[in-house]
Design an enzyme around this catalytic site. Structure first.
Site, PDB file in Angstrom:
ATOM      1  CE  LYS A 284      15.579   9.151  -2.256  1.00 64.26           C
ATOM      2  NZ  LYS A 284      14.631   8.097  -1.835  1.00 64.26           N
TER       3      LYS A 284
ATOM      4  CE1 TYR B 287      20.097   7.239  -0.235  1.00 67.13           C
ATOM      5  CE2 TYR B 287      18.268   6.329  -1.486  1.00 67.13           C
ATOM      6  CZ  TYR B 287      18.743   7.002  -0.389  1.00 67.13           C
ATOM      7  OH  TYR B 287      17.875   7.432   0.581  1.00 67.13           O
TER       8      TYR B 287
HETATM    9  P1  NDP Z   1       5.387   7.555   3.231  1.00 66.24           P
HETATM   10  O1  NDP Z   1       4.364   7.092   2.291  1.00 66.24           O
HETATM   11  O2  NDP Z   1       5.718   6.684   4.387  1.00 66.24           O
HETATM   12  O3  NDP Z   1       4.973   8.977   3.826  1.00 66.24           O
HETATM   13  C1  NDP Z   1       4.613  10.065   3.007  1.00 66.24           C
HETATM   14  C2  NDP Z   1       3.688  10.969   3.807  1.00 66.24           C
HETATM   15  O4  NDP Z   1       3.351  12.084   2.967  1.00 66.24           O
HETATM   16  C3  NDP Z   1       2.354  10.343   4.200  1.00 66.24           C
HETATM   17  O5  NDP Z   1       2.427   9.618   5.403  1.00 66.24           O
HETATM   18  C4  NDP Z   1       1.460  11.556   4.311  1.00 66.24           C
HETATM   19  O6  NDP Z   1       1.650  12.152   5.590  1.00 66.24           O
HETATM   20  C5  NDP Z   1       2.032  12.536   3.300  1.00 66.24           C
HETATM   21  N1  NDP Z   1       1.214  12.617   2.074  1.00 66.24           N
HETATM   22  C6  NDP Z   1       0.622  13.751   1.631  1.00 66.24           C
HETATM   23  N2  NDP Z   1      -0.039  13.518   0.501  1.00 66.24           N
HETATM   24  C7  NDP Z   1       0.104  12.206   0.207  1.00 66.24           C
HETATM   25  C8  NDP Z   1      -0.376  11.370  -0.834  1.00 66.24           C
HETATM   26  N3  NDP Z   1      -1.145  11.852  -1.841  1.00 66.24           N
HETATM   27  N4  NDP Z   1      -0.055  10.060  -0.804  1.00 66.24           N
HETATM   28  C9  NDP Z   1       0.717   9.566   0.168  1.00 66.24           C
HETATM   29  N5  NDP Z   1       1.212  10.313   1.187  1.00 66.24           N
HETATM   30  C10 NDP Z   1       0.902  11.640   1.209  1.00 66.24           C
HETATM   31  O7  NDP Z   1       6.684   7.886   2.357  1.00 66.24           O
HETATM   32  P2  NDP Z   1       8.179   8.006   2.873  1.00 66.24           P
HETATM   33  O8  NDP Z   1       8.193   8.653   4.193  1.00 66.24           O
HETATM   34  O9  NDP Z   1       8.836   6.692   2.728  1.00 66.24           O
HETATM   35  O10 NDP Z   1       8.810   8.983   1.758  1.00 66.24           O
HETATM   36  C11 NDP Z   1       8.640  10.372   1.812  1.00 66.24           C
HETATM   37  C12 NDP Z   1       9.806  11.070   1.086  1.00 66.24           C
HETATM   38  O11 NDP Z   1      11.016  10.726   1.755  1.00 66.24           O
HETATM   39  C13 NDP Z   1      10.002  10.629  -0.365  1.00 66.24           C
HETATM   40  O12 NDP Z   1      10.395  11.727  -1.141  1.00 66.24           O
HETATM   41  C14 NDP Z   1      11.121   9.607  -0.302  1.00 66.24           C
HETATM   42  O13 NDP Z   1      11.895   9.547  -1.491  1.00 66.24           O
HETATM   43  C15 NDP Z   1      11.952  10.150   0.851  1.00 66.24           C
HETATM   44  N6  NDP Z   1      12.677   9.088   1.553  1.00 66.24           N
HETATM   45  C16 NDP Z   1      13.991   9.276   1.826  1.00 66.24           C
HETATM   46  C17 NDP Z   1      14.718   8.315   2.460  1.00 66.24           C
HETATM   47  C18 NDP Z   1      16.155   8.549   2.792  1.00 66.24           C
HETATM   48  O14 NDP Z   1      16.802   7.622   3.253  1.00 66.24           O
HETATM   49  N7  NDP Z   1      16.675   9.743   2.609  1.00 66.24           N
HETATM   50  C19 NDP Z   1      14.123   7.025   2.832  1.00 66.24           C
HETATM   51  C20 NDP Z   1      12.704   6.950   2.574  1.00 66.24           C
HETATM   52  C21 NDP Z   1      12.024   7.951   1.943  1.00 66.24           C
HETATM   53  P3  NDP Z   1       0.416  12.706   6.436  1.00 66.24           P
HETATM   54  O15 NDP Z   1      -0.448  11.504   6.678  1.00 66.24           O
HETATM   55  O16 NDP Z   1       1.056  13.246   7.643  1.00 66.24           O
HETATM   56  O17 NDP Z   1      -0.251  13.739   5.594  1.00 66.24           O
END
Ligand code: NDP
Length: 369
Positions: free
Chosen positions: A135, A220
């Site tokens: 989401k 949420y």
């Molecule tokens: P993070 O910033 O921790 O991780 C995102 C990952 O996406 C990065 O580590 C990177 O992985 C990759 N990425 C690719 N391009 C980019 C960019 N331009 N900038 C930053 N990151 C990039 O975010 P979250 O994990 O917190 O969130 C990811 C998704 O999950 C979102 O859509 C968020 O809304 C959702 N989410 C859902 C939750 C829930 O409870 N359901 C809780 C938290 C988040 P790599 O280094 O491997 O390329």
């Protein structure tokens, strides 16, 4: 529903709301003793949330983490070693489409910044893979519609990672609403605010996030208003909160509040922000008022009941992501379509409301949904 079937559903983290459950496998086959072929899954974007999903896959009866997609080569060795990944199942964002050749990957789980969800879902569908997308589903209604159409065309399933659909507290609220156990639900209030952290991150970048706290955490509260009332809102009014930090919030909103009107006359207020930690849900029925705080975070969630004790509304802690993935396993193993509320259709409904909230806040007038 007999007691045995209800116990099986509960064991799988499924609720009455997830019925009809018409899998080609019986419920008993899905239960803890499932010994069939596991689904291969690849995580896309190895940030904080992908790590939580991976935790939830440890010792899964339904899933093997068989692949990763990352733009950070330095992350690969640790994931490769922990999950015994084949080199051919490690992808980056450019060669992602080669997933088509990975026969032991059935499903991809997209944990990327919001504006990347549509592209990576559509590419996965073209590679013949089912998708679980985090989401918010997308950053516009059009993108959400395109994602659903692409998955339909390719004959793959599209689920949205709404983990609270599998949480017993939220399932109980849905059950009470459906069965009118305490009468009609007249009022729902949801507040979710987190301290987002420093400037310079994707959540504060409009191009990557699509919006601010509403897209990230307010969603949420919107979800809760919909499933607590079991209705779709007719119209919304909304107001942006003050800009507290011009550097951090130059592209996306910090706080936003909204008011939703439902067909039955039920009313819901909501507020999200990127400032303080607030995490509450209040559901007012004719007889009792139920509250959760924390309500949406990873828990343990905590309940209270005005007008009675909270027995019947208190549950042991369950790992949210593990519960979600164990419940989703049978749904992806089944040949049947996903229940609507697990699918892209649910994400699309939320996208329409989020966009209407933004429009109402910008225009200062009610917006029909
Ligand atoms: P993070 O910033 O921790 O991780 C995102 C990952 O996406 C990065 O580590 C990177 O992985 C990759 N990425 C690719 N391009 C980019 C960019 N331009 N900038 C930053 N990151 C990039 O975010 P979250 O994990 O917190 O969130 C990811 C998704 O999950 C979102 O859509 C968020 O809304 C959702 N989410 C859902 C939750 C829930 O409870 N359901 C809780 C938290 C988040 P790599 O280094 O491997 O390329």
């Amino acid at each position: 529903m007999d007691k045995k079937r209800r116990a099986l559903l509960n064991g799988l983290g499924l609720s009455l709301a997830s019925l009809p459950f018409t899998s080609s496998l019986s419920l008993a086959e899905h239960h803890a003793k499932y010994k069939g072929k596991k689904l291969g899954i690849a995580l896309v974007g190895l940030g904080r949330y992908a790590n939580r999903i991976a935790d939830g896959l440890v010792n899964s009866q339904f899933w093997n983490l068989n692949g990763i997609v990352t733009g950070s080569p330095e992350k690969i060795p640790a994931w490769k070693e922990k999950w015994k990944l084949k080199d051919s199942n490690i992808f980056n964002y450019d060669n992602y489409d080669q997933l088509i050749n990975a026969k032991d990957i059935d499903v991809v789980y997209i944990c990327l910044p919001n504006s990347m969800h549509a592209d990576f879902t559509i590419r996965a569908a073209k590679a013949g893979k089912h998708v679980i997308c985090e989401k918010p589903m997308a950053v516009s209604v059009k993108e959400a519609e395109d994602m659903i159409a692409a998955c339909d065309r390719a004959g793959v399933k599209l689920a949205i990672g709404y983990r609270l659909h599998f949480n017993p507290y939220h399932q109980k609220i849905i059950e009470w609403s459906q069965q009118k156990t305490f009468g009609n639900i007249g009022y729902v209030d949801g507040v979710f605010s987190i301290n987002v952290g420093p400037a310079g991150q994707w959540r504060l970048d409009k191009k990557l996030a699509g919006g601010g706290s509403l897209m990230d955490v307010g969603i949420y509260c919107v979800q809760a208003a919909r499933y607590a009332t079991q209705e779709e809102p007719l119209s919304v009014t909304a107001q942006f909160g003050p800009i507290t930090d011009r550097e951090k919030f130059k592209e996306v909103e910090n706080g936003i509040s909204w008011q939703l009107k439902f067909p039955s006359g039920a009313y819901s207020t909501g507020y999200s922000a990127y400032q303080n930690y607030i995490d509450t849900l209040t559901v007012g029925t004719e007889q009792k008022t139920f509250s959760l705080s924390p309500a949406y975070s990873y828990g343990p969630l905590k309940s209270s009941v005005f007008g009675g004790d909270n027995s019947g509304f208190s549950f042991p802690f369950k790992h949210h992501q593990q519960t979600q993935m164990e419940a989703m396993g049978p749904l992806f193993l089944s040949k049947d379509p996903l229940p609507d509320h697990i699918s892209g259709l649910e994400g699309l409904k939320d996208m329409k409301i989020l966009m209407a909230i933004y429009k109402a806040a910008r225009n200062g007038k009610p917006v029909k949904i």
